[in-house]
Design an enzyme around this catalytic site. Structure first.
Site, short mmCIF file in Angstrom:
data_model
loop_
_atom_site.label_atom_id
_atom_site.label_comp_id
_atom_site.label_asym_id
_atom_site.label_seq_id
_atom_site.Cartn_x
_atom_site.Cartn_y
_atom_site.Cartn_z
N TYR A 90 -8.90 3.04 2.50
CA TYR A 90 -8.42 1.67 2.33
C TYR A 90 -9.44 0.73 2.98
O TYR A 90 -9.53 0.64 4.20
CB TYR A 90 -7.04 1.55 2.99
CG TYR A 90 -6.36 0.21 2.89
CD1 TYR A 90 -6.87 -0.85 2.14
CD2 TYR A 90 -5.15 -0.01 3.54
CE1 TYR A 90 -6.22 -2.07 2.05
CE2 TYR A 90 -4.48 -1.22 3.47
CZ TYR A 90 -5.02 -2.24 2.73
OH TYR A 90 -4.37 -3.44 2.66
N LYS A 102 -9.41 2.13 -2.11
CA LYS A 102 -8.72 0.89 -2.45
C LYS A 102 -9.63 -0.21 -1.96
O LYS A 102 -9.83 -0.37 -0.75
CB LYS A 102 -7.36 0.83 -1.76
CG LYS A 102 -6.62 -0.43 -2.12
CD LYS A 102 -5.14 -0.27 -1.85
CE LYS A 102 -4.72 -0.92 -0.55
NZ LYS A 102 -4.89 -2.37 -0.56
O1 NGF Z 1 -2.07 -8.62 1.25
C1 NGF Z 1 -3.25 -8.35 1.25
C2 NGF Z 1 -4.09 -8.72 2.41
N1 NGF Z 1 -3.86 -7.77 0.23
C3 NGF Z 1 -3.12 -7.32 -0.92
C4 NGF Z 1 -3.36 -5.87 -1.16
O2 NGF Z 1 -4.72 -5.57 -1.29
C5 NGF Z 1 -2.77 -5.15 0.06
C6 NGF Z 1 -3.39 -8.13 -2.15
O3 NGF Z 1 -2.49 -7.69 -3.12
C7 NGF Z 1 -2.31 -3.83 -0.23
O4 NGF Z 1 -2.55 -3.28 -1.26
C8 NGF Z 1 -1.47 -3.20 0.79
O5 NGF Z 1 -0.35 -3.62 0.94
O6 NGF Z 1 -1.91 -2.27 1.45
C9 NGF Z 1 -3.17 -9.62 -1.85
O7 NGF Z 1 -1.93 -9.82 -1.22
C10 NGF Z 1 -3.21 -10.45 -3.12
O8 NGF Z 1 -4.40 -10.21 -3.80
C11 NGF Z 1 -3.05 -11.94 -2.79
O9 NGF Z 1 -4.18 -12.41 -2.09
O10 NGF Z 1 -5.36 -9.04 2.05
#
Ligand code: NGF
Length: 292
Positions: free
Chosen positions: A135, A163
């Site tokens: 990640y 990811k």
């Molecule tokens: O929330 C974040 C923080 N990133 C998410 C996602 O990459 C996190 C992204 O969907 C994730 O997958 C996890 O929960 O481990 C963003 O919220 C989205 O693109 C809006 O900016 O960076």
């Protein structure tokens, strides 16, 4: 045993005001997104608030998700933790609970060397039979890697994917070319279409908890070669994402689920509940999503 592709929500964890997981709400969210046609779930990641939870609370969420989904789609367990013993323990639990893969955030806070990070992933990959998805989220860990460093991590036996939550599309493109077999997940929902054009295998994101039908339509439009429609859907999604991020993302996502009668619950402290005006904005965002 292949890793899932397609649209994969980074699952929210609905909790009550004491921070206890609301099982029924979590089950409703899983069933609702499954009905939308998602391809898997990323359980216990940032969106799941894992860094605000105890190990037993994380284990409980892993168990609820696996019981509810009951192998209808593959599950990826995020098991990364500050304490490596916690990571090892959660990795074992994920395996016992039938997860398809594990994932761990880059060790953070102490400014670890590349060698330290490499040996962390090596050890996790050795103890677990499940494939590992690293990640990569440099904006939150403060730790970035060059594409050469990622390629070295990718060479660890058992390291199956990444990811990629970063906006460096040049790096993503270089990695895709160097590592054709490596499974790559897009992490910024804002960049789904550009990442698809660079050959990602799937997308893991927070906003898919409330926008799965639109994201799936984008994915399918891209697959069918309808780039005009895919571009339009990305534009619509980004308008929604901009509103969500501007209103305190995770509490707003949960408030939207609450409005849809699914029960989203609250976020764990120190997240604050939405204010009255944030709730009004959340209602506007939900109405906007419904109109699209
Ligand atoms: O929330 C974040 C923080 N990133 C998410 C996602 O990459 C996190 C992204 O969907 C994730 O997958 C996890 O929960 O481990 C963003 O919220 C989205 O693109 C809006 O900016 O960076």
């Amino acid at each position: 045993s292949a890793l899932p592709g397609g649209i994969i929500p980074a699952l929210l964890t609905p909790v009550d005001s004491r921070g206890e997981t609301l099982r029924d709400h979590l089950v409703s969210l899983l069933e609702y997104t499954l009905d939308c046609g998602v391809s898997g779930f990323y359980v216990g990641g940032s969106t799941g608030e894992c860094f605000l939870m105890s190990v037993s609370q994380r284990e409980e969420v892993l168990a609820i998700a696996s019981e509810t989904v009951a192998s209808r789609v593959p599950l990826i367990a995020h098991i990364g933790a500050q304490n490596v013993d916690d990571s090892f323990y959660l990795a074992e639990r994920a395996q016992a609970l039938g997860y398809r893969a594990i994932s761990a955030v880059t060790p953070y806070y102490y400014g670890f060397s590349f060698q330290e990070i490499l040996s962390y992933y090596q050890e996790l990959c050795e103890i677990s039979k499940l494939p590992m998805v690293m990640y990569f989220i440099p904006a939150l860990t403060g730790r970035t890697f060059t594409s050469q460093e990622i390629a070295r991590l990718a060479a660890i036996p058992g390291m199956a994917g990444i990811k990629f939550t970063a906006d460096d599309l040049f790096k993503l493109e270089r990695l895709r070319g160097q590592l054709p077999e490596f499974v790559m997940y897009n992490g910024y929902d804002e960049l789904l279409l550009p990442a698809l054009s660079l050959g990602v295998n799937g997308a893991i994101g927070s906003t898919y908890n409330v926008t799965a039908p639109l994201a799936i339509a984008l994915w399918e439009s891209f697959r069918e070669g309808d780039l005009a429609r895919a571009g339009h859907l990305q534009w619509e999604l980004n308008t929604i994402i901009e509103m969500l991020v501007g209103n305190n993302l995770y509490p707003t996502l949960k408030d939207i689920l609450e409005r849809r009668g699914l029960g989203g619950g609250l976020c764990r402290k120190p997240f604050l509940p939405l204010t009255a005006s944030q709730k009004e904005e959340s209602a506007r965002i939900d109405a906007h999503i419904t109109r699209v």
